[in-house]
Structures are given as structure tokens and as C-alpha cells.
Design a protein around this motif. Sequence first.
Motif, short mmCIF file in Angstrom:
data_model
loop_
_atom_site.label_atom_id
_atom_site.label_comp_id
_atom_site.label_asym_id
_atom_site.label_seq_id
_atom_site.Cartn_x
_atom_site.Cartn_y
_atom_site.Cartn_z
N GLU A 9 0.83 -1.21 0.00
CA GLU A 9 0.00 0.00 0.00
C GLU A 9 0.87 1.26 0.00
O GLU A 9 1.72 1.45 0.87
N THR A 10 0.65 2.13 -0.98
CA THR A 10 1.35 3.42 -1.02
C THR A 10 0.51 4.45 -0.27
O THR A 10 -0.70 4.55 -0.46
N GLY A 124 -6.69 7.80 -1.93
CA GLY A 124 -6.90 7.19 -0.62
C GLY A 124 -7.42 5.78 -0.62
O GLY A 124 -7.44 5.11 0.41
N THR A 125 -7.87 5.28 -1.75
CA THR A 125 -8.38 3.91 -1.82
C THR A 125 -7.24 2.95 -2.14
O THR A 125 -6.16 3.36 -2.55
N VAL A 126 -7.48 1.68 -1.95
CA VAL A 126 -6.48 0.66 -2.29
C VAL A 126 -6.92 -0.04 -3.56
O VAL A 126 -8.05 -0.52 -3.65
N ASP A 127 -6.09 -0.07 -4.57
CA ASP A 127 -6.48 -0.76 -5.80
C ASP A 127 -5.35 -1.67 -6.28
O ASP A 127 -4.21 -1.59 -5.83
N GLU A 128 -5.70 -2.54 -7.20
CA GLU A 128 -4.77 -3.57 -7.65
C GLU A 128 -3.59 -2.99 -8.41
O GLU A 128 -2.46 -3.47 -8.28
N LEU A 129 -3.84 -1.92 -9.19
CA LEU A 129 -2.78 -1.36 -10.01
C LEU A 129 -1.65 -0.78 -9.15
O LEU A 129 -0.47 -1.07 -9.38
N TYR A 132 0.40 -3.59 -7.44
CA TYR A 132 1.40 -4.27 -8.27
C TYR A 132 2.50 -3.33 -8.73
O TYR A 132 3.66 -3.74 -8.88
N LEU A 133 2.17 -2.05 -8.97
CA LEU A 133 3.22 -1.08 -9.31
C LEU A 133 4.22 -0.95 -8.18
O LEU A 133 5.43 -0.86 -8.40
N MET A 134 3.71 -0.96 -6.95
CA MET A 134 4.59 -0.85 -5.78
C MET A 134 5.51 -2.06 -5.69
O MET A 134 6.70 -1.95 -5.37
N ARG A 135 4.99 -3.23 -6.01
CA ARG A 135 5.81 -4.45 -5.97
C ARG A 135 6.91 -4.39 -7.04
O ARG A 135 8.07 -4.73 -6.77
#
Length: 267
Positions: A9-10, A124-129, A132-135
Motif C-alpha cells: 500500500e502506497t 486514498g483507496t487501495v487498488d490492484e494497479l 502491483y506497481l509498488m511491488r
Amino acid sequence: MGEDKLRAETIDVAMAHHKKRLRYPSEFLTTYIIRLQTSGSCEALIDNEYVVIEPGDLLMFRPGEKYELILKNNSIDYYVICNGTWIDQWWDNFSPPQKSTIPLDDDLLKLWKQLAKETLRRNGTVDELTDYLMRVFCLTLQRLHETASMGKTLSPSYIAYQIKTFIDQHAIEALTLERIAKHAGISVSRAVNLFKTNFGQSIMSYAIEVRLTVACERIRFSAMSLDYVAKSCGFNSYTYFHRQFRMHFGLSPRQYRGEQQNRSKLP
């Protein structure tokens, strides 16, 4: 915990330009912080000592660690503030030091900008993109760190890239071959040869290209006189600026400004 339940989570991702000296008070973190110095310098508290942080220096701190910065004039950095179970696991496996040095890699900085854009868009929301970008960002960072640890950062191509980055950041200043070589820690002749071998042009011809690119922006988007544009972009002589501009773009600075103004009037 299954891979599908892990999250990266960013919280905040950005590029920061600090024009004046600023001190961030000491605090014990509740999040992870990853920070890359790209221009200028600062000082960071590491092992209870203030350490100078220069371009290419990477800071990585985890929750519970003490964090303090003293930013100098015109310090520029990229940073990520993050949390998550995936980050916990990755960090434990990686075990990065609080301070290290990595190449100022274009791909990493592009990822950083994309991550910042998606984090802002997410609102502020958590999304899949962004997850995975953070990973991808973390794994890219780890690879660069491991490459640097193997001593590959001192390869000729890396030194040439250091020179190119320095020119990008300082082209409109009073730039000399001696200053550029000193920054790279090598002789003038070696700097000249490395740059020519890797980029197919001379150091100063590339610096002129960067200056002309800045000049185009200032002609298009400001009301500066053409003479002032030339001086503000590192050209000591308007005649020389005019000649170089015409050689590169096929028209004079005045013709270029007129052409841009005419285009802006089109519906």
C-alpha cells in the motif's frame, strides 16, 4: 499468509524540491520510507550520527526506526511512504541498510513517477494497479541495489550516465569540462572519451542541446526577451545562441516564437 492476501500500500509518493534549508524533526516512524537523493544534498541521522546524503544515495527506513533529515538549499529527492503485508515480507527478505548508493536509473525514476500518478489518482483507496506497481518498484530497487553492491556502478557506462545526468541538471549554469570531470571523479580526457563512446556526441554538444530545449520552453511559455532567454539558458552571446538555434531547428528564435504564437491562435 497466501500471496493473494499480501498487500503493498502506497501512502504518499512524490518528487520534492526543497529550495530553502529545512529540518525535519526526529521521529520514530509508523510507516516505511524510501528516499532517493537526485540533486543537491542533505544530512540524515544514521546510527546516531549526521551523514551527508548526495545524489544517488538511497535511504530506507522501516516502522519503529528513528528518522531525521536536514535539507539543504535546492535539495531534490524522490520518496515513497508505504505500508502493507507484502512490504513487510519483502523488507525482511531484503534487509536493506538505512543508507546505500544506487545508479540514478531512468527506469526506476519512470516507475517512481507512474507510482506517484496512480497513488494520486487513487485518492486514498487501495487498488490492484498501485499494489502491483509498488511491488515492481520494490523489486527494481532491490535489483539496482544488488547491482551496486557487486561493484558494477563504477563501470564506464555508469560513469558516462552519471555525467549525462549531471549535465541534465546543470546545463544552464556555467558548465565546464573540468567541473563535469570533477563531479565524475575522473580526468577531463577520460570524461570526454567515455561520453563520446556511450552517447555518440561530445559533452558540450549535448549540453548545448539541453540548453536549447530549455530555451524553446521559455520562448513558448514566457514573455522573456529573446536576449534574456539566451542568457538565462547559459549562452553568453546572443549571436552564438542565434546561430546554434538556427542550426538545430532550421529557423531563428524570433521565427520560432512567431510560429508558436500563430499555432496558439488556431481553433
